[in-house]
Every structure is written in structure tokens, then in C-alpha cells.
Design an enzyme around this catalytic site. Sequence first.
Site, short mmCIF file in Angstrom:
data_model
loop_
_atom_site.label_atom_id
_atom_site.label_comp_id
_atom_site.label_asym_id
_atom_site.label_seq_id
_atom_site.Cartn_x
_atom_site.Cartn_y
_atom_site.Cartn_z
N GLN A 122 0.84 -1.20 0.00
CA GLN A 122 0.00 0.00 0.00
C GLN A 122 0.88 1.25 0.00
OE1 GLN A 122 -1.81 1.34 3.71
NE2 GLN A 122 -3.81 1.32 2.73
N GLU A 240 -11.57 -3.91 6.88
CA GLU A 240 -10.52 -4.26 7.83
C GLU A 240 -11.05 -4.34 9.27
OE1 GLU A 240 -6.24 -2.68 8.92
OE2 GLU A 240 -6.94 -1.86 7.01
C1 LIG Z 1 4.04 -1.01 11.04
C2 LIG Z 1 3.47 0.03 10.13
C3 LIG Z 1 3.11 -0.31 8.85
C4 LIG Z 1 2.59 0.64 7.98
N1 LIG Z 1 2.30 0.28 6.69
C5 LIG Z 1 1.88 1.21 5.82
C6 LIG Z 1 1.65 0.87 4.46
O1 LIG Z 1 1.81 -0.29 4.05
N2 LIG Z 1 1.28 1.84 3.59
C7 LIG Z 1 1.08 3.13 3.99
O2 LIG Z 1 0.72 3.96 3.18
N3 LIG Z 1 1.30 3.50 5.29
C8 LIG Z 1 1.70 2.57 6.19
N4 LIG Z 1 1.94 2.94 7.50
C9 LIG Z 1 1.83 4.34 7.88
C10 LIG Z 1 0.63 4.69 8.75
O3 LIG Z 1 -0.53 4.76 7.99
C11 LIG Z 1 0.95 6.02 9.45
O4 LIG Z 1 2.02 5.75 10.32
C12 LIG Z 1 -0.19 6.60 10.22
O5 LIG Z 1 -1.18 7.04 9.35
C13 LIG Z 1 0.26 7.76 11.12
O6 LIG Z 1 1.00 8.69 10.41
P1 LIG Z 1 2.44 9.15 10.96
O7 LIG Z 1 3.21 7.95 11.26
O8 LIG Z 1 3.01 10.10 9.97
O9 LIG Z 1 2.15 9.89 12.31
P2 LIG Z 1 1.68 11.41 12.48
O10 LIG Z 1 0.50 11.65 11.63
O11 LIG Z 1 2.84 12.30 12.37
O12 LIG Z 1 1.15 11.39 13.97
C14 LIG Z 1 2.01 11.53 15.08
C15 LIG Z 1 1.18 11.61 16.34
O13 LIG Z 1 0.33 12.74 16.31
C16 LIG Z 1 -1.00 12.34 16.59
N5 LIG Z 1 -1.97 13.16 15.88
C17 LIG Z 1 -1.97 13.53 14.59
N6 LIG Z 1 -3.07 14.21 14.31
C18 LIG Z 1 -3.81 14.30 15.44
C19 LIG Z 1 -5.06 14.89 15.80
N7 LIG Z 1 -5.79 15.54 14.90
N8 LIG Z 1 -5.48 14.75 17.07
C20 LIG Z 1 -4.77 14.08 17.99
N9 LIG Z 1 -3.57 13.51 17.71
C21 LIG Z 1 -3.10 13.62 16.45
C22 LIG Z 1 -1.07 10.93 16.09
O14 LIG Z 1 -2.14 10.22 16.67
C23 LIG Z 1 0.27 10.40 16.50
O15 LIG Z 1 0.26 9.99 17.81
C24 LIG Z 1 2.43 1.99 8.40
C25 LIG Z 1 2.78 2.32 9.71
C26 LIG Z 1 3.30 1.37 10.57
C27 LIG Z 1 3.66 1.77 11.95
#
Ligand SMILES: Cc1cc2nc3c(=O)[nH]c(=O)nc-3n(C[C@H](O)[C@H](O)[C@H](O)COP(=O)(O)OP(=O)(O)OC[C@H]3O[C@@H](n4cnc5c(N)ncnc54)[C@H](O)[C@@H]3O)c2cc1C
Lengths: 373, 313
Positions: A122, A240
Site C-alpha cells: 500500500q 478491515e
Molecule cells: C508497522 C506500520 C506499517 C505501515 N504500513 C503502511 C503501508 O503499508 N502503507 C502506507 O501507506 N502507510 C503505512 N503505515 C503508515 C501509517 O498509515 C501512518 O504511520 C499513520 O497514518 C500515522 O501517520 P504518521 O506515522 O506520519 O504519524 P503522524 O500523523 O505524524 O502522527 C504523530 C502523532 O500525532 C497524533 N496526531 C496527529 N493528528 C492528530 C489529531 N488531529 N489529534 C490528535 N492527535 C493527532 C497521532 O495520533 C500520533 O500519535 C504503516 C505504519 C506502521 C507503523
Amino acid sequence: MSESLDEFRARARAWLQANVPHHAAPMEGPESRDYALAWQKRQYEGGWAGLTWPQAYGGREASVLQQIAWFEEYARANAPSTHNACFVGTNHAGPTLIACGTDEQKSFHLPRIMKGEVIWCQGFSEPNTGSDLASLRTKGVVEGDELVVNGQKIWSSYADIADYQELLLRTDPDSARHHGLSWVICKMDTPGITVRPIKTMAGPAKFAEVFYDNVRIPLSNVVGGLNNGWKTAMSTLGFERGTASLALQISLGQRVEELIAANKDVALAETLMDLRADAAALRAMSYQFAVKSETGPVGSEGSMIRLYFAELAQRVAKASIEIFGIAAPNVLEEHGLGFDYFDAYSETIAGGTAEIQRNIIAERVLGLPRGSR
Amino acid sequence: MSHAVQFDLSEDQSAILGGLEQLIGTLNIEAPKDPVVSAYSQPLDDELTTGGFFEITQSEGFGLLDGALIVEALAKLPVSVEAAASILIAPSFLEDAGRRPVALVSGSAAAPARFLPMAKTLLVDKGDDVLRIDIPEGAVEDVETLFAYPYGRLKNPGALPAVSLGAGRVAELRRRWRMAIAVEAAGLMQSALDTVLEHVKTRQQFGRPIGSFQAVQHRLVMAAEQGQATRWLALRAAWSDSEADAAIAATYAQDATPKFCNDLHQFCGAMGLTLEFPLHHWTYRLRALLGEMGGSSGSALAAADAVWAGKVP
Ligand SMILES: Cc1cc2nc3c(=O)[nH]c(=O)nc-3n(C[C@H](O)[C@H](O)[C@H](O)COP(=O)(O)OP(=O)(O)OC[C@H]3O[C@@H](n4cnc5c(N)ncnc54)[C@H](O)[C@@H]3O)c2cc1C
């Protein structure tokens, strides 16, 4: 005469006993690909693949009770984690194609996914686009009957071993937020794609960064219509939340029973019984939810179950360390302590963070006013 | 007994910590650039030896509290060095201070132990005895873990002579070990928290820093409270050197750790789960400490025992 649930269960148990691989799944690279594909293929040949898929697409359309029985037996047999390299294909890309794909797209891709011939990944997240998915910027420009793609994705699980990627792009340059996006099938060996695996805290490289440099994708690979990608992406989010995670939830309950059996320390009795109560509550909630999902669309309560599971997994990981300490078995192997720990952390991040899910639950389940974001 | 309600660093303590900071500064210690699971700083170990830091508690006018402050400061670094056992435990268990680094293990001498790959001495808590084992060159095999400390295991523990220090030393070893766990945890927590605060101030989603969301703020405030509580309980344990204080400090630190680490990783998103982001240098180690001395439940029982003077069933 149709098979009774008990007969179904007995057949599942016997098949699993005879077919579950004896060696643990490799954690990364081509070996993990081969392992996942071989296991998917074996399930297909045994008639156990695609339990949740409609019959029209080669699925089994098993009842929810059958699915529950299957996953209970699956966990009991210590079968390979369903969170493996085939997960995106069977639980995400496949269902999206079923919901939104053209006949051509479906007849080409669905059998290959089901038979364990291809790995999907993805490509949604980007370096600056995580929780706020609608801010994505990787662009696809229409040129003749092709899209020319430039940009970068990140955290794409299994991208280094995948054949296809479900790629979310901004195809209308003048659009903002969730308008003007397209959900596209991207072949991973297309010229211009570079994949860089990223090492996780658990040791292996489970996900990767993907760079696109003038990557040409036929317009016929767009799923659900050009500039309609948000709707396509959202069409499978509910999938999911249904039964896809049952196997993991049941395994977690089993893990708690194993800890109880292994524990010799009276000081941990209370903790373990708390965990057992939580595991029982989780089971009750997820079964009830799964059964409900059979009769109609389910709401956002699925998010609550997912969160309950994730946070319980985190506490189970803590108890494991207290019981086994550093001497815990298989710290580095799949399902070893290191992995459980890492998986438990990522459960509240991957696929939408716990905070975002709580925002959704507060709004849609509890009916609270929408906060600022 | 006076109560340390007020705690400001004395002039001597400030001088020692200033000296330590300077020493660390000259070594230019940074988080390892390439993803590594564990990093031991031998140059730092050498400098600390030369500077006499491992003998601080025996120096005129200094004691356990001063030692604890040094252990805490070292734990804040993104690399590890064996200091807690050397400073807080070894002086009364080793005849020769040169026989450090010191590794500690509960139960069996065959169990894997932190710092064993570089240790010259292993202390074994046998429950009814404390054993001291001198470790010759080549006696240890490395154990790969996800705990960021170097771990090793004796290849043939039966072949090494063990000196019995007697049942009378068990309580002291446990008290100091628990004190060491709490003090080290305090330093680790502080650096981990600083790393995350920096991240949530700079990382933007939905057009604003994620640190501006109250859901994030509230839990980081709770994490800060846990870090502070751990610190004060640890320093109190070092100041009083009492069984109850040490056990309570360890119980608190070990109990707080999982939630603390979880929240910190949570707010760094997927990035925080990689070896390219520095947070794991501290949270890995916190997790390792969680499993020592019977974990939070073991420490809680020890605390109950100390508080109720052996009347706990
Ligand atoms: C093991 C793993 C596999 C993954 N696999 C895929 C994949 O195959 N394909 C893909 O596209 N993505 C994948 N992801 C990415 C995943 O979708 C993102 O990690 C997730 O959407 C969060 O984005 P970020 O990591 O950038 O965190 P951020 O968005 O930077 O968030 C950081 C923190 O801020 C908090 N936060 C952000 N906005 C708010 C709000 N409005 N209110 C309160 N808190 C908030 C979040 O909850 C989090 O705690 C994967 C992630 C992991 C960990």
C-alpha cells in the site's frame, strides 16, 4: 446436505494440523515473500483461501460463525500470522477491487491474489502525510493514456518484495484535500521506481520508502474513476474492521493462556487474571461485532475493538517481559517478545493512529461535537 | 532523621556534574548514525575510569546520592556505559575496584546479563547467597537482544570459580540493584521525553504542530509527571539507602515504564518505530530494566516486605 458448524470445525482442524508449516516465517526479504506466497497457495489449494470473499470471485463466502471457527482453529494450530506479506492483497487491495474495480481489473488480479501468486503493498503515506492523509502530494499527470507519476511514499509495508502497489495520487493539480485523488494499480517493476527498505525497532526492515521518478502507469490501472480516489480508498476501510483481525485477537487470548501456564510467580496472579478478563471481554466484543457485521453495514464500533486489542497487546507484552525477562524465548523471532512488543506499538499507529480513531469514535459513536483539527 | 524536602545541588555536586558534562563534551558523543541495536561507548568508559568517576562514592565528602546523579546523567546519553553497578553496588562487593565493568544476574549464573560481554565481574543473586565470579577473557558469548544494552552469557558457568559472599549480602545487593534501576530509568526517561517534545513541536499534520493537539499534550504531561516522580523516588532511595525506598522507587519506575514508552512512541508515529529515529536508544533500555529484579510486581512485593517488616505472607 450442508455441513454443520462442528463438522466444518473438525475439517478445519484436521487440515491445519496436516498443513501448517513447521518452520517459523522468515522476517524480511525474498524468503518472507516465498513463505507468505507458499502458505497462501496451500490454503487456496486446500479450499481455505478467500473465506470472506464473495463466491463470484472465487471466494468461499463463509458465514461469520464459520470464520470464527476457522480463526479459532487457526490460532490453536499456531498457523502463520495473518499479518504477513499477503495481507494487503487479501484484505485490502482485493476487497477494493471487488468493490470498485472494472471486470477486467477483477478478472486479472483477484485470482492471482487468491492463489498466492502476487504480493501487494500500500502506498498511501508520505513523509509529510501521515494522519492527515488528504494532504498527500505525490502527483500523477495525465499524458495521453498514461499517468506520469513523481513523488515519494513512505512506510509502505513489503514494498521491497511486492509485485503491485495500491497507490494513492493527486491527479488533479488544482485540487485540495480529498478531492482530485486517484487510486491506482502500480506495477512495482515499472522503470523509475526506487525502493529503500527501512529498519524497524524490531530489527528487520518491515516497511520501505518508495521514490517515483517519471513513472508511467496506464490510465486503465485507475480503480474507481480518475479523481475519485478518496471514495475508492474509503470503500474498503470498513472491511478491515470486520473479521480480518479476528485471528490476531484470538491469538492474543491464547497468548494470555500461555503466560498463565508459564507463570510461577504468585505476585503476577492479579495482573494475569486482569489480562484474562480483558481477553475474554475482547473476544466477546469482537464476536458480537463480527456477527452483527453479517446482517448489515457496521459502524465505527470496530475502531473501539481495534483499540481494545492494541492496548491489551501492549499490556500482554509487558507481562511477558516480567515473566520471562531477558531469557524470554525467541526474542528475535516472529511472535517472539521483540516482535510482540513492536507489533503492539505499531497497532496503535498503522492504519490510522489511536488518537485519530478516538476522534472518530467520539464523533460517530458517542455523538460528540467535532473538535478542531 | 532530616527530610530532604528541598533538593538543590551542592557546590561539589554541581562541580562533579559540570566536570562530567565537560568530559562527555570532549568525546562528542552522538546517537549512532547507522541503525544499530546496541551501542557501548568504550571511550567514555575509559575517560570515566581515568577521571575517577566510578570511585565517587568512596571519595571524601561524597556518597550514594552523588553517585546516583552521575548514573542518571550518563543514562541520558544515546549510548550505554556500565556505570550503575560500578558506582552504586561494586564498592562494597568487589575487593578490587579495577575489576569492573560489573554485570548482575538473578537466579542462575548461566542467565544472560547486561554488560556481560565487557564485564570483569559477575555478581549473582542466588536468593540465599551472593556469588562473585571473576570473568576471564573469552568466557562470554554475546546474546543478541532488542534491549540496546550489550548482553552476554557465560559459555561454561560451572567451570568458573565462584566466591560465596554469604546470605547476609543478598538484601544489600537487591536494595542497591533496585536503586540502580530507578536512577538509571530516571535518566533514560528524561532524554526520551526531550526527544519526543522536540518532535511534536516540529512535526506538522492538519496544518499545525501535532504538539498542539490536547490529546497529545495531556499524555505528554502525564509522561513528564512520571519522569519527575521516578527521579525524586530514585534520588530519595540513594539518599536514604533504605530497603523500602529502593523497592518503592523501582516499583514505580518499572510500573510506569510501559505506558511511558508507549505514549512516547505513539506520538512519533511510524518514524518513532524505526532505528533511524533516536528514541529507541532510551526506550529499549527502559524495557530491559523492566524485566530485572522480578519486574514491578517483584519490586512491589519487596517494598511491602520492607514496609511491613516481613509480615507479608
Ligand atoms: C508497522 C506500520 C506499517 C505501515 N504500513 C503502511 C503501508 O503499508 N502503507 C502506507 O501507506 N502507510 C503505512 N503505515 C503508515 C501509517 O498509515 C501512518 O504511520 C499513520 O497514518 C500515522 O501517520 P504518521 O506515522 O506520519 O504519524 P503522524 O500523523 O505524524 O502522527 C504523530 C502523532 O500525532 C497524533 N496526531 C496527529 N493528528 C492528530 C489529531 N488531529 N489529534 C490528535 N492527535 C493527532 C497521532 O495520533 C500520533 O500519535 C504503516 C505504519 C506502521 C507503523
